[in-house]
Motif scaffolding. Structure first.
Motif, PDB file in Angstrom:
ATOM      1  N   UNK A  34       0.984  -1.138   0.149  1.00  0.00           N
ATOM      2  CA  UNK A  34      -0.106  -0.187   0.077  1.00  0.00           C
ATOM      3  C   UNK A  34       0.937   1.118   0.215  1.00  0.00           C
ATOM      4  N   UNK A  35       1.861   1.346  -0.806  1.00  0.00           N
ATOM      5  CA  UNK A  35       2.728   2.480  -0.952  1.00  0.00           C
ATOM      6  C   UNK A  35       3.040   2.898  -2.583  1.00  0.00           C
ATOM      7  N   UNK A  36       3.334   3.947  -2.983  1.00  0.00           N
ATOM      8  CA  UNK A  36       3.598   4.052  -4.440  1.00  0.00           C
ATOM      9  C   UNK A  36       4.723   3.289  -4.641  1.00  0.00           C
ATOM     10  N   UNK A  37       4.918   3.325  -6.232  1.00  0.00           N
ATOM     11  CA  UNK A  37       5.930   2.572  -6.843  1.00  0.00           C
ATOM     12  C   UNK A  37       7.318   3.307  -6.422  1.00  0.00           C
ATOM     13  N   UNK A  38       7.217   4.712  -6.326  1.00  0.00           N
ATOM     14  CA  UNK A  38       8.475   5.454  -5.925  1.00  0.00           C
ATOM     15  C   UNK A  38       9.218   5.024  -4.676  1.00  0.00           C
ATOM     16  N   UNK A  39       8.390   4.589  -3.911  1.00  0.00           N
ATOM     17  CA  UNK A  39       8.776   4.028  -2.422  1.00  0.00           C
ATOM     18  C   UNK A  39       9.458   2.880  -2.396  1.00  0.00           C
ATOM     19  N   UNK A  40       9.006   1.928  -3.471  1.00  0.00           N
ATOM     20  CA  UNK A  40       9.469   0.682  -3.594  1.00  0.00           C
ATOM     21  C   UNK A  40      10.704   0.793  -4.395  1.00  0.00           C
ATOM     22  N   UNK A  41      11.052   1.371  -5.386  1.00  0.00           N
ATOM     23  CA  UNK A  41      12.041   1.702  -5.935  1.00  0.00           C
ATOM     24  C   UNK A  41      13.059   2.316  -5.037  1.00  0.00           C
ATOM     25  N   UNK A  42      12.805   3.163  -4.151  1.00  0.00           N
ATOM     26  CA  UNK A  42      13.591   3.831  -3.157  1.00  0.00           C
ATOM     27  C   UNK A  42      14.285   2.801  -2.278  1.00  0.00           C
ATOM     28  N   UNK A  43      13.524   1.739  -1.991  1.00  0.00           N
ATOM     29  CA  UNK A  43      13.944   0.727  -0.961  1.00  0.00           C
ATOM     30  C   UNK A  43      14.594  -0.338  -1.719  1.00  0.00           C
ATOM     31  N   UNK A  44      14.630  -0.418  -3.062  1.00  0.00           N
ATOM     32  CA  UNK A  44      15.578  -1.531  -3.691  1.00  0.00           C
ATOM     33  C   UNK A  44      16.979  -1.201  -3.673  1.00  0.00           C
ATOM     34  N   UNK A  45      17.861  -2.295  -3.564  1.00  0.00           N
ATOM     35  CA  UNK A  45      19.136  -2.038  -3.494  1.00  0.00           C
ATOM     36  C   UNK A  45      19.734  -1.854  -4.653  1.00  0.00           C
ATOM     37  N   UNK A  46      20.130  -0.444  -4.939  1.00  0.00           N
ATOM     38  CA  UNK A  46      20.656  -0.230  -6.368  1.00  0.00           C
ATOM     39  C   UNK A  46      21.926  -0.851  -6.684  1.00  0.00           C
ATOM     40  N   UNK A  47      22.802  -1.384  -6.016  1.00  0.00           N
ATOM     41  CA  UNK A  47      23.992  -1.935  -6.283  1.00  0.00           C
ATOM     42  C   UNK A  47      23.769  -3.156  -6.957  1.00  0.00           C
ATOM     43  N   UNK A  48      22.413  -3.996  -6.654  1.00  0.00           N
ATOM     44  CA  UNK A  48      22.387  -5.430  -7.077  1.00  0.00           C
ATOM     45  C   UNK A  48      21.124  -5.533  -7.717  1.00  0.00           C
ATOM     46  N   UNK A  49      20.366  -4.304  -8.223  1.00  0.00           N
ATOM     47  CA  UNK A  49      19.053  -4.415  -8.880  1.00  0.00           C
ATOM     48  C   UNK A  49      19.371  -4.181 -10.194  1.00  0.00           C
ATOM     49  N   UNK A  50      19.075  -5.141 -10.972  1.00  0.00           N
ATOM     50  CA  UNK A  50      19.251  -5.131 -12.344  1.00  0.00           C
ATOM     51  C   UNK A  50      17.935  -4.483 -12.944  1.00  0.00           C
ATOM     52  N   UNK A  51      18.162  -3.644 -13.882  1.00  0.00           N
ATOM     53  CA  UNK A  51      16.931  -2.879 -14.547  1.00  0.00           C
ATOM     54  C   UNK A  51      16.200  -4.094 -15.682  1.00  0.00           C
ATOM     55  N   UNK A  52      15.169  -4.191 -15.717  1.00  0.00           N
ATOM     56  CA  UNK A  52      14.190  -5.099 -16.413  1.00  0.00           C
ATOM     57  C   UNK A  52      14.461  -4.697 -17.805  1.00  0.00           C
ATOM     58  N   UNK A  53      14.401  -5.392 -18.727  1.00  0.00           N
ATOM     59  CA  UNK A  53      14.161  -5.157 -20.165  1.00  0.00           C
ATOM     60  C   UNK A  53      12.591  -5.093 -20.668  1.00  0.00           C
ATOM     61  N   UNK A  54      12.381  -4.214 -21.395  1.00  0.00           N
ATOM     62  CA  UNK A  54      10.855  -4.180 -21.981  1.00  0.00           C
ATOM     63  C   UNK A  54      10.365  -5.535 -22.274  1.00  0.00           C
ATOM     64  N   UNK A  55       9.295  -6.005 -22.427  1.00  0.00           N
ATOM     65  CA  UNK A  55       8.829  -7.148 -22.974  1.00  0.00           C
ATOM     66  C   UNK A  55       8.745  -7.020 -24.504  1.00  0.00           C
ATOM     67  N   UNK A  56       9.032  -8.386 -24.916  1.00  0.00           N
ATOM     68  CA  UNK A  56       9.234  -8.144 -26.513  1.00  0.00           C
ATOM     69  C   UNK A  56       8.076  -8.527 -26.916  1.00  0.00           C
ATOM     70  N   UNK A  57       7.344  -7.699 -28.086  1.00  0.00           N
ATOM     71  CA  UNK A  57       6.127  -7.877 -28.499  1.00  0.00           C
ATOM     72  C   UNK A  57       6.126  -8.457 -29.798  1.00  0.00           C
ATOM     73  N   UNK A  58       5.184  -8.825 -30.403  1.00  0.00           N
ATOM     74  CA  UNK A  58       5.076  -9.493 -31.828  1.00  0.00           C
ATOM     75  C   UNK A  58       5.549  -8.611 -32.695  1.00  0.00           C
ATOM     76  N   UNK A  59       5.395  -7.367 -32.839  1.00  0.00           N
ATOM     77  CA  UNK A  59       5.607  -6.118 -33.667  1.00  0.00           C
ATOM     78  C   UNK A  59       7.277  -5.936 -33.627  1.00  0.00           C
ATOM     79  N   UNK A  60       7.721  -6.302 -32.366  1.00  0.00           N
ATOM     80  CA  UNK A  60       9.162  -5.977 -32.213  1.00  0.00           C
ATOM     81  C   UNK A  60      10.186  -7.072 -32.603  1.00  0.00           C
ATOM     82  N   UNK A  61       9.440  -8.400 -32.610  1.00  0.00           N
ATOM     83  CA  UNK A  61      10.332  -9.347 -33.239  1.00  0.00           C
ATOM     84  C   UNK A  61      10.378  -9.373 -34.768  1.00  0.00           C
ATOM     85  N   UNK A  62       9.417  -8.731 -35.581  1.00  0.00           N
ATOM     86  CA  UNK A  62       9.624  -9.064 -36.998  1.00  0.00           C
ATOM     87  C   UNK A  62      10.429  -7.788 -37.444  1.00  0.00           C
TER      88      UNK A  62
END
Length: 100
Positions: free
Chosen positions: A72-100
Motif C-alpha cells: 500500500x505504497x507508491x511505486x517510487x517508495x518501492x524503487x527507493x527501497x530496492x538495493x541499487x547495487x544489485x538491482x538489475x533493470x528489467x528489459x521491456x517485454x518483446x512484442x510480436x511487432x518488435x520481433x519482426x
C-alpha cells in the motif's frame, strides 16, 4: 555617502545574525545526534518488507506496481527501497511487432 555607511553597517549586522543562527542550529543538531536522535523521515517499509520487496523483484515474481500494491505504497517508495547495487533493470517485454 552617509546613507551607504548605514546600509553597510546593517548588512554586516544581518550577516552576523545569520552566522549566529547557523551556528546555533548546527550545535543543536550535533547535540541531538549525541543523544541518539536522527533527522529525516521514517522509512515507509520495514527492513523485512524491504527485503521481501527486493526478493520478489529479483526473482521476477511480481512487478514493482504489484509489490507497491502489496504494501500500500507508491511505486517510487518501492524503487527507493530496492538495493541499487544489485538491482538489475528489467528489459521491456518483446512484442510480436518488435520481433519482426
Amino acid at each position: 555617502m552617509e546613507g551607504r555607511g548605514m546600509f553597510g553597517m546593517l548588512s554586516v549586522l544581518a550577516e552576523l545574525q545569520r552566522e549566529l543562527i547557523v551556528a546555533n542550529t548546527n550545535d543543536g543538531l550535533a547535540s541531538a545526534r549525541a543523544r541518539g536522535r536522527v533527522g529525516g523521515r521514517r522509512p515507509k517499509l520495514t527492513a523485512d518488507q524491504a527485503e521481501l520487496a527486493q526478493q520478489l523483484y529479483d526473482e521476477r515474481e511480481k512487478t514493482v506496481q504489484q509489490i507497491a500494491d502489496m504494501f500500500n505504497v507508491p511505486r517510487s517508495t518501492v524503487y527507493g527501497h530496492l538495493d541499487k547495487t544489485k538491482t538489475v533493470p528489467r528489459q521491456p517485454k518483446k512484442t510480436a511487432a518488435a520481433k519482426s
